[in-house]
Design an enzyme around this catalytic site. Structure first.
Site, PDB file in Angstrom:
ATOM      1  N   ASP A 108       0.828  -1.210   0.000  1.00 33.67           N
ATOM      2  CA  ASP A 108       0.000   0.000   0.000  1.00 33.67           C
ATOM      3  C   ASP A 108       0.864   1.262   0.000  1.00 33.67           C
ATOM      4  OD1 ASP A 108       0.744  -0.829   2.664  1.00 33.67           O
ATOM      5  OD2 ASP A 108      -0.608   0.672   3.481  1.00 33.67           O
ATOM      6  N   GLU A 178      -0.024  -1.295   5.601  1.00 36.26           N
ATOM      7  CA  GLU A 178       0.990  -0.840   6.556  1.00 36.26           C
ATOM      8  C   GLU A 178       0.743   0.594   6.985  1.00 36.26           C
ATOM      9  OE1 GLU A 178       4.505   1.098   8.137  1.00 36.26           O
ATOM     10  OE2 GLU A 178       3.558   1.565   6.243  1.00 36.26           O
ATOM     11  N   GLU A 179       0.223   1.404   6.055  1.00 33.92           N
ATOM     12  CA  GLU A 179       0.127   2.841   6.321  1.00 33.92           C
ATOM     13  C   GLU A 179      -0.998   3.192   7.294  1.00 33.92           C
ATOM     14  OE1 GLU A 179       2.340   4.817   5.532  1.00 33.92           O
ATOM     15  OE2 GLU A 179       3.362   4.083   3.743  1.00 33.92           O
TER      16      GLU A 179
HETATM   17 ZN   LIG Z   1       6.484   2.453   4.438  1.00 29.62          ZN
END
Ligand SMILES: [Zn+2]
Length: 424
Positions: A108, A178-179
């Site tokens: 992502d 992840e974000e």
């Molecule tokens: Zn990153």
């Protein structure tokens, strides 16, 4: 073997450009940031890897009805190590204590932000070589985290396309989400497919670093975000005797928490910067709109980053003690909630993954790496807490989340060599 592998990587600039360009074309923005999620990008990556001879691929789809296809996909690409040829069963336990090598990057990306700040279309990779920076690719995601992703793929291809075997089994893990907290990414994978990982595995997360490639992150501070709601009694500004000032009590609490927690949990640890625990009042929500009313309710938040030696429970016990004293003194009630609280086990500075990586960095970049800790809240914590040695490392100029994000080709290929060295 090393020469053959490194010379393959030296010639792989066109592959790096192609992969970065195709990945960037497919914006994998989380539904939390009004995007469609990672499906298109993940499906493309799967096909591209297959085409290049990486065929042992497994998809893990976390359900998310908000995303395209209703899923947030993560992908694992595996190449078996030479040791696996003996047919020795993994579950014999002691047979293989060398551990498998994982390289975990995230699919992502964050949205481009203010478009007028970009000099080119964020979703179209362009190449540049002007100025002091050197040859580089520009576009959203080319560094965060496609640099790490591309480096890991190039390192794996250097083996696969030349018919070579790594000494240990290598697994590239491409995770979703992840974000925005990893709830559909590594956190979900550990919760639902925890058996993927073994205690003696080593994990490299090429998602943060410095421009020399000398910082290996092995630890982070424990994190607490707290929101305090104080309730007293509203009154006229001239008659505090008839009310209970919630703002005064809240302010007293914020000041006492800051100073008393800082003193009580006051150790220093040079791994971290700053090298002490921090207890900061941050967000302050509005109370009354006028100056001559004593507020009956008040809300403020604190961001606390605590050295890993102090368990979160011990900090919360101290908060409860101070909170009770302040409430009694000001005749108010105080409640708090924890929007985030995350404890984090460090990876040992002498863990095998740290030693191997330091050696590879020295060899490829000629720099002596040092271990560091950071403020907290990264994906490394999930794996470390699961007992798996994990380090965060890359050679980066740190343009992540910025307009005109770039990745130096030199770093993409250099990091690929470091990773390939670990695979040998
Ligand atoms: Zn990153």
């Amino acid at each position: 073997m090393k020469e053959q592998i490194f010379s393959y990587i030296d010639k792989s600039t066109p592959l790096a450009v192609e992969l970065e360009t195709e990945l960037t074309k497919r914006p994998a923005v989380s539904p939390d940031s009004d995007g469609e999620g990672e499906l298109d990008k993940c499906v493309f990556l799967e096909g591209w890897l297959k085409k290049h001879g990486i065929t042992q691929l497994e998809r893990y789809d976390a359900p998310d009805p908000r995303a395209k296809g209703g899923v947030r996909p993560s992908l694992i690409a595996t190449i078996p190590g030479a040791a696996d040829d003996s047919g020795a069963a993994d579950d014999s336990g002691a047979a293989d204590d060398s551990g498998r090598l994982w390289i975990m990057s995230h699919i992502d990306v964050v949205p481009p932000g203010e478009l007028s700040l970009w000099k080119s279309d964020p979703w179209t990779v362009i190449q540049a070589s002007d100025g002091p920076l050197g040859p580089r690719l520009i576009g959203r995601g080319v560094e965060d985290n496609q640099q790490g992703l591309t480096s890991s793929v190039l390192a794996m291809l250097a083996f696969v396309e030349q018919g070579l075997k790594p000494s240990r089994t290598v697994k590239l893990l491409f995770v979703a989400d992840e974000e925005n907290g990893s709830g559909y990414g590594i956190d979900w994978l550990l919760e639902n497919h925890g058996d993927l990982f073994q205690k003696n595995d080593m994990v490299i997360i090429p998602d943060s670093g410095d421009s020399k490639g000398e910082s290996i992150e092995i630890a982070e501070k424990n994190l607490i975000w707290a929101r305090f709601v104080t309730r007293g009694l509203q009154a006229h500004g001239s008659r505090p005797d008839q009310g209970a000032n919630a703002h005064l009590a809240g302010a007293d609490l914020a000041v006492r928490l800051h100073y008393e927690l800082s003193a009580k949990f006051g150790d220093h640890d040079s791994l971290f910067e700053p090298d002490y625990s921090t207890f900061q009042p941050t967000k302050k929500e509005a109370n009354v709109p006028n100056i001559n009313t004593i507020p009956g309710e008040d809300v403020f938040c604190m961001d606390m980053r605590i050295l890993p030696r102090y368990p979160i429970q011990s900090v919360l016990a101290e908060i409860d003690r101070i909170k009770a004293e302040v409430a009694a003194k000001h005749k108010v009630t105080i409640e708090y909630s924890l929007p985030q609280s995350k404890e984090s086990q460090p990876t040992a500075p002498d863990a095998p993954v740290v030693k191997f990586l330091s050696k590879a960095i020295q060899e490829v970049y000629g720099v002596t790496a040092r271990t560091i800790g950071i403020g907290g809240g990264t994906v490394g914590a999930y794996l470390r807490n699961a007992g798996i040695d994990s380090v965060v490392w890359a050679r980066f100029d740190n343009t992540a989340h910025q307009p005109n994000e770039y990745a130096l080709l030199e770093n993409i290929l250099g990091d690929a060599k470091v990773m390939a060295r670990l695979m040998m």
